[in-house]
Design a protein around this motif. Structure first.
Motif, PDB file in Angstrom:
ATOM      1  N   ASP A 165      33.014 -60.015  -6.288  1.00 28.87           N
ATOM      2  CA  ASP A 165      32.683 -59.000  -5.286  1.00 28.87           C
ATOM      3  C   ASP A 165      32.813 -57.623  -5.927  1.00 28.87           C
ATOM      4  O   ASP A 165      33.920 -57.170  -6.224  1.00 28.87           O
ATOM      5  N   ASN A 173      28.405 -60.352  -5.210  1.00 25.82           N
ATOM      6  CA  ASN A 173      28.109 -59.290  -4.253  1.00 25.82           C
ATOM      7  C   ASN A 173      28.075 -57.958  -4.993  1.00 25.82           C
ATOM      8  O   ASN A 173      29.111 -57.433  -5.394  1.00 25.82           O
ATOM      9  N   ASN A 231      23.596 -60.360  -4.272  1.00 30.24           N
ATOM     10  CA  ASN A 231      23.355 -59.400  -3.199  1.00 30.24           C
ATOM     11  C   ASN A 231      23.227 -58.008  -3.807  1.00 30.24           C
ATOM     12  O   ASN A 231      24.225 -57.402  -4.207  1.00 30.24           O
TER      13      ASN A 231
END
Length: 719
Positions: free
Chosen positions: A599, A619, A639
């Motif tokens: 992340d 992410n 993402n």
């Protein structure tokens, strides 16, 4: 006198028969014997190498569930690593679930195959490779050797002897611990041993040890020929490439072979009895001398303990509160107690340290304990834990709490001094769960450890509190007893579950150190060496890692939120599922790193190198990836929402299911003050996405598609 009988050797006989007109020329028996052995070894290696390689490959797949490594594999790995001086390996790690099975097969496969080969050799005298090359192993009766002889032949004669010689040569050579040299020596010695000795028909050592014979399976061979083969003697040798001829001179067929040593002892009873008598006398004399030495040693120890006990009691009496001695005499008694080298004296001084309030006397007690050295640490550690518990029980400010803080501080200072003075001998020191920090106010600690540029290798700091410690330039890893790096006996500290909050760890050596669930929040690790370190689930929030070397480190599920990773080197590091939100990673090197499921939300990766990194399902929303190298990276399912990818190099990247909603693909006007955002040296902005396949990317808007198509990208909607 018996007429000598002249025979040709078996090799020569086979050679002469094979050279008859109309028959193909056969290889010499010695060559076929070595070829059969080499084939057997190749099959064993393949049976282990194939499942191991497949398991290693599947372990790199991030779409497979990960499970703890099998305990049997952990034990096997450590038992292999220790004699071969391989780097320490941490057994408690997660691997892909098929890897556990395949690596177990890599161990069981060669064992099963070798067991089958040994059983065939024992029952039939041949294995499959030996049958292919026409080689057979028999005993002196010409029958299959049996399981006992085969285990002696292969286990002792072939493997143990050859590997022991190779290992001793390698272990005592300058090339240690180069594993390639050991492999070469082992293969060479086993090859020479397999070819056999130049005497006795080139009979191998393992055959001599087991009493077996390697014969040509294609030629008739009777037990009488085996008996005569024992008496052969080489008289001349031709060139290595020519056939070897020999003349066997046997006085008569009834000549007996040399007597066995046991038979010789039976024929000479007087010499046997004399040898037994001499050995018995030597044994009795050694027992008497050893017993006398032991008795004298024990007596000296008891006398010394009695003397120390008397001195200890006298010093305790002198240090009692009502003794009436002066402060100078009291200090002399404390220093004298520190020289007794007695466990009860050490324990008394540790307890006295926790009770004393006079600063001058406290300093004297600390000096006495420092003179005792590392042997005082266990008692100090127990007192440290007791004082820390007492301090936690009084949370409200009070005179009692202040007194307990001072007692704990004195204990901590003493431990600090002992470790600093004896830093070269602390490789086995246990300071686990020790409280080595006290916080008076938010920014002013009462005590913090100060061990700059100290060798702390091998210390067990597991669960200890070293917050605010000053450890700049210190080393938590040593070369071990063999004096060489990256071997199994390296001294490596255990910092698991320890606290290093706001500690100064600049330029420290933490290579290969175990730091599972360790708290480094807001610590300074600038320029530190963290290569191959294990930081699973560690807390590195807001840590400073600028310029640190983190190559090959394992940071699975670690938290690096808000950390500064600028110019750090993370080549081949494993950051699976790590939390890296808001990190500063400007110019960070991350090629080939495992960044799956990480992340990076709102992170700054400007100018970072992520070439061939695995970012699957990561992410990267709202991240800054300006001028970032993402060539050939695995960006499956990434993402990229609202991320700034201007001038990022995406050539060769896998963008399957990547989400580009709101992402910036084309460069905005460059900010002159930004040192890291520069147009690529290729001079062409189209090179950023040229040839990149966006066919399976998600949420591309019309502007993004227009840029992709005009700059040479690939998409079904491009004209």
């Amino acid at each position: 006198m018996a007429t000598p009988i002249v025979r040709r050797s078996n090799d020569q006989s086979s050679s002469s028969q094979s050279n008859q007109p109309g028959k193909p020329k056969a290889l010499p028996l010695s060559t076929r014997r070595v070829a059969a052995w080499a084939t057997e070894m190749t099959l064993l290696v393949i049976s282990g190498l194939i499942p191991f390689s497949l398991g290693a490959y599947l372990n790199t797949r991030t779409d497979l569930n990960r499970v703890p490594l099998n305990p049997v594999l952990i034990v096997t790995e450590r038992e292999i690593a220790r004699p071969l001086a391989l780097p320490v390996s941490y057994g408690t790690r997660n691997v892909a679930w098929p890897t556990n099975f395949l690596w177990a097969v890599a161990i069981l496969g060669p064992l099963t195959l070798s067991g089958w080969q040994l059983l065939l050799l024992a029952k039939t005298g041949s294995t499959l490779p030996k049958r292919w090359f026409g080689v057979r192993v028999v005993n002196c009766q010409g029958k299959p050797p049996g399981l006992g002889a085969v285990l002696l032949r292969e286990g002792v004669g072939r493997w143990t002897l050859s590997l022991s010689v190779a290992y001793m040569l390698w272990r005592n050579s300058p090339t240690f611990p180069n594993l390639g040299v050991f492999t070469f020596l082992s293969g060479l010695i086993m090859l020479l041993e397999a070819r056999g000795l130049p005497l006795r028909q080139r009979r191998a050592i393992h055959d001599i040890i087991a009493g077996t014979y390697t014969i040509d399976a294609n030629q008739p061979f009777t037990p009488s020929q085996l008996k005569n083969q024992k008496q052969t003697q080489w008289t001349e040798a031709a060139d290595e490439d020519a056939a070897i001829a020999s003349v066997v001179i046997t006085p008569s067929e009834t000549t007996q072979p040399p007597a066995h040593p046991w038979e010789w002892l039976r024929r000479n009873p007087s010499i046997t009895l004399l040898a037994i008598a001499l050995l018995s006398m030597a044994g009795v004399l050694a027992t008497l001398v050893g017993t006398q030495i032991y008795i004298q040693t024990q007596q000296n120890r008891r006398v010394l303990e009695q003397r120390n006990s008397q001195q200890f009691l006298a010093l305790v009496k002198q240090l009692s509160p009502n003794s009436g001695v002066s402060n100078e005499e009291r200090r002399s008694a404390i220093l004298a107690m520190g020289t007794l080298n007695d466990p009860q004296a050490t324990k008394y001084l540790v307890e006295l340290l926790a009770k004393e309030t006079d600063p001058s006397q406290l300093e004297t007690i600390q000096q006495a304990l420092t003179n005792i050295g590392l042997s005082a640490i266990p008692d100090l550690k127990r007192m440290n834990q007791s004082l820390a518990e007492d301090l936690e029980s009084t949370s409200n400010p009070s005179p009692e709490r202040e007194l307990r803080q001072k007692r704990l501080q004195s204990n901590q200072q003493t431990i600090n001094k002992i470790v600093a003075v004896n830093s070269a001998k602390v490789n086995d020191l246990d300071l686990s769960r020790t409280q080595l920090f006290q916080n008076g106010t938010a920014d002013s600690p009462i005590f913090n450890l100060a061990l700059d540029k100290v060798d702390l290798s091998g210390i067990n700091f597991k669960g200890a509190n070293l917050s605010f410690a000053s450890l700049r330039g210190s080393s938590f890893r040593g070369v071990g007893e063999d004096g060489r790096w990256d071997t199994f006996d390296d001294w490596i500290a255990d910092l698991s579950a320890a606290q290093f909050k706001q500690a100064d760890l600049r330029e420290t050596n933490l290579s290969r150190v175990l730091m599972v669930r360790t708290d480094f929040s807001r610590a300074n690790l600038k320029g530190a060496n963290l290569t191959n370190a294990r930081l699973v689930s560690a807390n590195l929030s807001s840590v400073q890692l600028m310029g640190a070397d983190v190559r090959g480190a394992v940071l699975e599920n670690a938290s690096l939120t808000g950390a500064d990773l600028s110019e750090a080197i993370f080549n081949d590091a494993d950051l699976y599922a790590a939390r890296l939100g808001r990190v500063i990673a400007i110019g960070t090197q991350l090629p080939f790193a495992n960044l799956s499921k990480t992340d990076w939300q709102a992170a700054d990766l400007s100018g970072a190198n992520l070439q061939r990194a695995d970012l699957s399902n990561a992410n990267l929303s709202a991240t800054r990836l300006t001028n970032t190298n993402l060539r050939s990276a695995n960006l499956t399912g990434v993402n990229f929402r609202n991320a700034d990818l201007s001038l990022a190099d995406l050539r060769g990247a896998n963008l399957t299911e990547a989400d580009f909603q709101g992402a910036i693909l084309f460069p905005a006007k460059q900010d002159p003050t930004d040192q890291f955002v520069q147009t690529p040296s290729t001079g062409s902005q189209s090179a950023v996405v040229k040839g990149v396949d966006f066919s399976q990317a998600k949420n591309l808007d019309t502007k993004q598609l227009a840029y992709i198509c005009t700059q040479g990208g690939i998409h079904p909607r491009c004209p």
